[in-house]
Design a protein around this motif. Sequence first.
Motif, PDB file in Angstrom:
ATOM      1  N   HIS A  83       0.823  -1.206   0.000  1.00 54.74           N
ATOM      2  CA  HIS A  83       0.000   0.000   0.000  1.00 54.74           C
ATOM      3  C   HIS A  83       0.859   1.260   0.000  1.00 54.74           C
ATOM      4  CE1 HIS A  83      -3.605   2.372   0.746  1.00 54.74           C
ATOM      5  NE2 HIS A  83      -2.850   3.095   1.551  1.00 54.74           N
ATOM      6  N   ARG A  84       1.864   1.276   0.854  1.00 56.14           N
ATOM      7  CA  ARG A  84       2.713   2.460   0.980  1.00 56.14           C
ATOM      8  C   ARG A  84       3.502   2.728  -0.292  1.00 56.14           C
ATOM      9  NH1 ARG A  84       6.548   2.313   5.897  1.00 56.14           N
ATOM     10  NH2 ARG A  84       7.268   0.564   4.686  1.00 56.14           N
ATOM     11  N   GLU A  85       4.013   1.673  -0.918  1.00 60.04           N
ATOM     12  CA  GLU A  85       4.852   1.854  -2.104  1.00 60.04           C
ATOM     13  C   GLU A  85       4.048   2.245  -3.340  1.00 60.04           C
ATOM     14  OE1 GLU A  85       8.154   1.875  -2.381  1.00 60.04           O
ATOM     15  OE2 GLU A  85       8.217   1.677  -0.204  1.00 60.04           O
ATOM     16  N   PHE A  86       2.839   1.685  -3.477  1.00 60.99           N
ATOM     17  CA  PHE A  86       2.087   1.918  -4.703  1.00 60.99           C
ATOM     18  C   PHE A  86       0.999   2.974  -4.579  1.00 60.99           C
ATOM     19  CE2 PHE A  86       3.781  -2.351  -5.405  1.00 60.99           C
ATOM     20  CZ  PHE A  86       4.398  -2.138  -6.624  1.00 60.99           C
ATOM     21  N   CYS A  87       0.276   2.982  -3.465  1.00 58.36           N
ATOM     22  CA  CYS A  87      -0.874   3.879  -3.351  1.00 58.36           C
ATOM     23  C   CYS A  87      -0.514   5.304  -2.962  1.00 58.36           C
ATOM     24  CB  CYS A  87      -1.870   3.324  -2.334  1.00 58.36           C
ATOM     25  SG  CYS A  87      -2.792   1.957  -2.975  1.00 58.36           S
ATOM     26  N   ASN A  88       0.321   5.468  -1.980  1.00 60.33           N
ATOM     27  CA  ASN A  88       0.590   6.815  -1.492  1.00 60.33           C
ATOM     28  C   ASN A  88       1.102   7.763  -2.567  1.00 60.33           C
ATOM     29  OD1 ASN A  88      -0.362   6.053   0.951  1.00 60.33           O
ATOM     30  ND2 ASN A  88       1.621   5.879   1.949  1.00 60.33           N
ATOM     31  N   PRO A  89       2.091   7.397  -3.389  1.00 58.69           N
ATOM     32  CA  PRO A  89       2.539   8.340  -4.416  1.00 58.69           C
ATOM     33  C   PRO A  89       1.493   8.607  -5.492  1.00 58.69           C
ATOM     34  CG  PRO A  89       4.169   6.611  -4.069  1.00 58.69           C
ATOM     35  CD  PRO A  89       2.949   6.218  -3.334  1.00 58.69           C
ATOM     36  N   VAL A  90       0.623   7.641  -5.742  1.00 60.97           N
ATOM     37  CA  VAL A  90      -0.376   7.816  -6.794  1.00 60.97           C
ATOM     38  C   VAL A  90      -1.572   8.607  -6.298  1.00 60.97           C
ATOM     39  CG1 VAL A  90      -1.971   6.583  -8.297  1.00 60.97           C
ATOM     40  CG2 VAL A  90       0.343   5.740  -8.002  1.00 60.97           C
TER      41      VAL A  90
END
Length: 118
Positions: A83-90
């Motif tokens: 979640h942290r790697e993919f969702c937060n920046p997007v």
Amino acid sequence: MGIDDKSMAPAVSEYYKSLVARNELTRSDVSIFPSYTRLKIEYFVVCRQRYYKEGVKQRRQFIKEIKVHESLQSRALDGVRVHREFCNPVLVPPAASEIIKLTPKEIMRLEKILVTKY
């Protein structure tokens, strides 16, 4: 020193009568209430709306797929990492202070490192 409405009324009525006499108000192309039957939205507006709707649809699909990947992880910490790697920046763009600015020299060195095969 205001303008008297009674003194304006004859001028307005004379103007209206002159328009009627010249057949200006009875023509089909002149109207106080124009017809919007042939109104068309500009193509760039239609494209912008379509683009926005597709973006919303893709974002929902992305979130749905990430949730599936998170639930497939064997440990909770792995799900959090996904979640942290993919969702937060997007979903939440990075703050201006978090964006790294590179000089042209650093960009060239980075490109060289990425192209080199080890």
